[in-house]
Design an enzyme around this catalytic site. Structure first.
Site, mmCIF file in Angstrom:
data_model
loop_
_atom_site.group_PDB
_atom_site.id
_atom_site.type_symbol
_atom_site.label_atom_id
_atom_site.label_comp_id
_atom_site.label_asym_id
_atom_site.label_seq_id
_atom_site.Cartn_x
_atom_site.Cartn_y
_atom_site.Cartn_z
ATOM 1 C CE LYS B 98 -7.283 27.495 -10.383
ATOM 2 N NZ LYS B 98 -6.105 28.041 -9.668
ATOM 3 C CB SER B 174 -8.002 30.854 -7.728
ATOM 4 O OG SER B 174 -6.814 30.306 -8.265
ATOM 5 C CB SER B 198 -4.181 29.814 -6.507
ATOM 6 O OG SER B 198 -4.695 31.111 -6.465
#
Lengths: 106, 534
Positions: B98, B174, B198
């Site tokens: 990420k 996210s 997330s």
């Protein structure tokens, strides 16, 4: 819509946050803030007794789990040039910024 | 075995084949790169122009691809193995990161314009440990800007990720780039972060496994911070065993993060097949209803969750019961409904503090307009560099922590957090009424929602995390995994919440559920973007 955050208050917050907003963006953000405060208002109704302490972390830290403090030794980064390469403006290894607002003392 | 299929193997299978030299790390990598070419489309960028119909059919997991470094890493793994040295348990396994982690020499953007020109000078501990274990990094994947969202749509890098099961839906967020990548065979693993859900929420939307470890289990060093008392790096994987392998690699104390605990890390795969016989698994009615803000009435309202998700959780409980677990019903978790309001306060205060460092002076974006003084430089840089979500969160954080409002909001939220924690302590208390090993809940109130359907309504978007966020407040671990498919062929996510530092039990239960459902019809269905590929 809740108006807890008025335009005046909002403008003060924007200034404190070192931001600038276009009018349309400002209106959207202010509306969202007030909507979020409607959700946050639920907290006001939560019964809290005096013994309910504030929790900085969910999981408590104990002597068995907490990392000991490191020795207070300087540990210089090996490649400072890589950090300086990321700065927007550098002269002679100094990071350059515009003048800090100030008043000259008489 | 054709090269097309290697990228669909699990990390466990790939690592075993590479160790035995039945395949090479380079072959595993090339198969994965080929898959990326087929399904991902163009990577996210700041100046994407028009989003075309072709874009709508692709996944767009990546912001930055690092093929050349990955090839060098894979070749090094193969060389090492040919010399009789196994570099580590994940040797040759392709994975993504990420784009909220610093990785030395890579652009590390946090999904924000304000870090668009920032190349990290150092590497986050979790990534460093993946490298040491021999895993091969494919690149940095997209996310909500600074992780501020639950759909990945708020990234400054467009096109934003789409759901591989149906590209008209969001992947969640996210960590939406992470979960979309893993679901579509673009890396067997991904390193995500979970501040309010997330990892677990997008894992549920994309039909993969997502694990939020206990707070402090995995070092946050090198993570671009959002909510420092809530942030947890953790694994995204296609199955429970892979998540266990990855957690064993990334967990553990770190002298560079004082909140990383010193508790020894077990081999999470050791007991994974031990089953659930005798375990006590709870169901709570407080996780079967949702709250949301009704714009028409201007009030918070409550209604039951989707029938399909409720049934998925109930069926999971039945399967676990058949395998010998004791299912304890009607477990009260009365503070669940305060999770989001509390999060609206605590996370915003922390993020306002964390985002003050982005000022156009030391690194990252600086406004090109000449500024008269430092104040003007700050304001212009932050106005141009941040998107609407970070700005909104900074402003809320400043408001609720201001001296005159702090008692009413921030201090109160911290105390409500103690109550939320108390709910969990009560159900896991070995001398208490419930004595649970884990709580079984829905991971999300609904399956993946449509692209653009919720984006912009920040209150409704936040409520997508209402079943995950209490785990962050309490610090406890949570495992999200697929529990079925909806009529629309979208994954239905279930969640297991556990005791402090007891990820092993969650993984054991999750694995037992996988075994119990391995012949289920929904396990045979593949994400839409993979249909017709092989």
């Amino acid at each position: 819509m809740s108006e807890e955050i008025t335009r005046d208050l909002f403008n003060k917050l924007v200034d404190l946050a070192a931001l600038e907003l276009e009018e349309e963006e400002a209106e959207y953000i202010r509306r969202q803030l007030n909507d979020q405060l409607t959700a946050i208002a639920e907290l006001a109704a939560v019964p809290l007794d005096e013994e309910t302490a504030a929790a900085a972390h969910g999981v408590p830290y104990t002597a068995d789990t907490r990392a000991p403090f490191r020795e207070d030794n300087a540990d210089p980064f090996e490649r400072p040039e890589e950090i300086l390469k990321g700065a927007p403006e550098v002269i002679d290894r100094y990071i350059i910024a515009p003048e800090t607002p100030h008043e000259d003392l008489k | 075995m054709s090269a097309m299929e290697l990228c669909d193997l699990s990390a466990y299978e790939l690592a075993a084949l590479i160790r035995k030299r039945e395949i090479s790390a380079v072959e595993a990598l090339e198969s994965t790169l080929e898959r990326i070419e087929l399904v991902d489309g163009r990577p996210g960028s700041l100046d994407a122009g028009e989003i075309t119909a072709e874009d709508h059919a692709k996944v767009h997991a990546f912001i930055t691809r690092t093929e050349e470094t990955a090839r060098a890493q894979a070749q090094a793994v193969d060389k090492s193995i040919s010399e009789g040295v196994i570099p580590g348990p994940l040797a040759g396994v392709p994975y993504t990161v990420k784009d909220i982690f610093n990785v030395r020499g890579t652009r590390s953007t946090a999904g924000s314009r304000i870090l668009s020109n920032y190349t990290a000078p150092y590497t986050a501990t979790a990534v460093e440990r993946m490298e040491k274990a021999g895993a091969v990094m494919l690149g940095k994947v997209n996310l909500d800007e600074f992780t501020h969202g639950s759909s990945s749509e708020s990234s400054a890098y467009q096109p934003a990720p789409r759901n591989p099961w149906d590209t008209s839906k969001v992947p969640g967020g996210s960590s939406g780039g992470s979960t979309a990548a893993v679901a579509a065979g673009m890396g067997a693993l991904s390193l995500g972060t979970d501040t309010g859900g997330s990892i677990r929420q997008p894992a549920a939307f994309c039909g993969v496994v997502g694990l939020k470890p206990t707070y402090g289990r995995v070092s946050r060093y090198g993570l671009i911070a959002f909510g420092s008392s809530l942030d947890c790096p953790g694994p995204v994987a296609r199955n429970v065993r892979d998540a266990a392998m990855m957690l064993s690699v990334i967990a553990g104390p770190d002298r560079r993060d004082s909140t990383a605990v010193t508790i020894p890390v077990p081999d999470y795969t050791a007991e994974i097949e031990a089953g659930v016989k005798g375990m006590r698994i709870g169901l709570s009615p407080d996780f079967f209803k949702i709250q949301y803000f009704n714009h028409e009435s201007g009030q918070m309202e409550e209604e039951p969750i989707s029938d399909e998700i409720k049934q998925a959780v109930e069926q999971a409980a039945d399967r676990l019961s058949e395998m010998g677990a004791r299912v304890v019903e009607n477990v009260p978790m009365p503070r669940t409904k305060y999770g989001i309001p509390t999060y609206f306060v605590i996370s915003r205060v922390e993020v306002a503090s964390n985002l003050h460092r982005f000022d156009g002076v030391k690194y990252g974006y600086r406004t090109p307009v000449p500024a008269e003084d430092l104040d003007e430089l700050y304001r212009r840089t932050r106005a141009e560099g941040f998107g609407a979500q970070p700005k909104l969160r900074i402003l809320m954080g400043m408001y609720v922590s201001a001296a005159q409002y702090s008692e009413q909001y921030y201090q109160r939220a911290l105390r409500v957090r103690s109550l939320i924690r108390g709910d969990f302590e009560r159900i896991y208390d070995p001398q208490g009424e419930y004595r649970l090993d884990a709580l079984l809940t829905p991971a999300t109130p609904t399956p993946a929602f449509g692209y653009g359907d919720v984006y912009g309504d920040t209150v409704l978007m936040q409520y997508a995390d209402q079943f995950t966020v209490t785990g962050n407040h309490a610090g406890v671990p949570g495992l999200s995994l697929m529990g079925g498919l909806s009529k629309e062929r979208l994954p239905l996510g279930i969640q297991l919440l556990g005791r402090d530092y007891d990820e092993a039990t969650l993984l054991r239960i999750g694995r037992a559920f996988e075994v119990a459902t391995e012949d289920a019809a929904w396990r045979k269905v593949r994400p839409q973007v993979l249909e017709g590929l092989s």
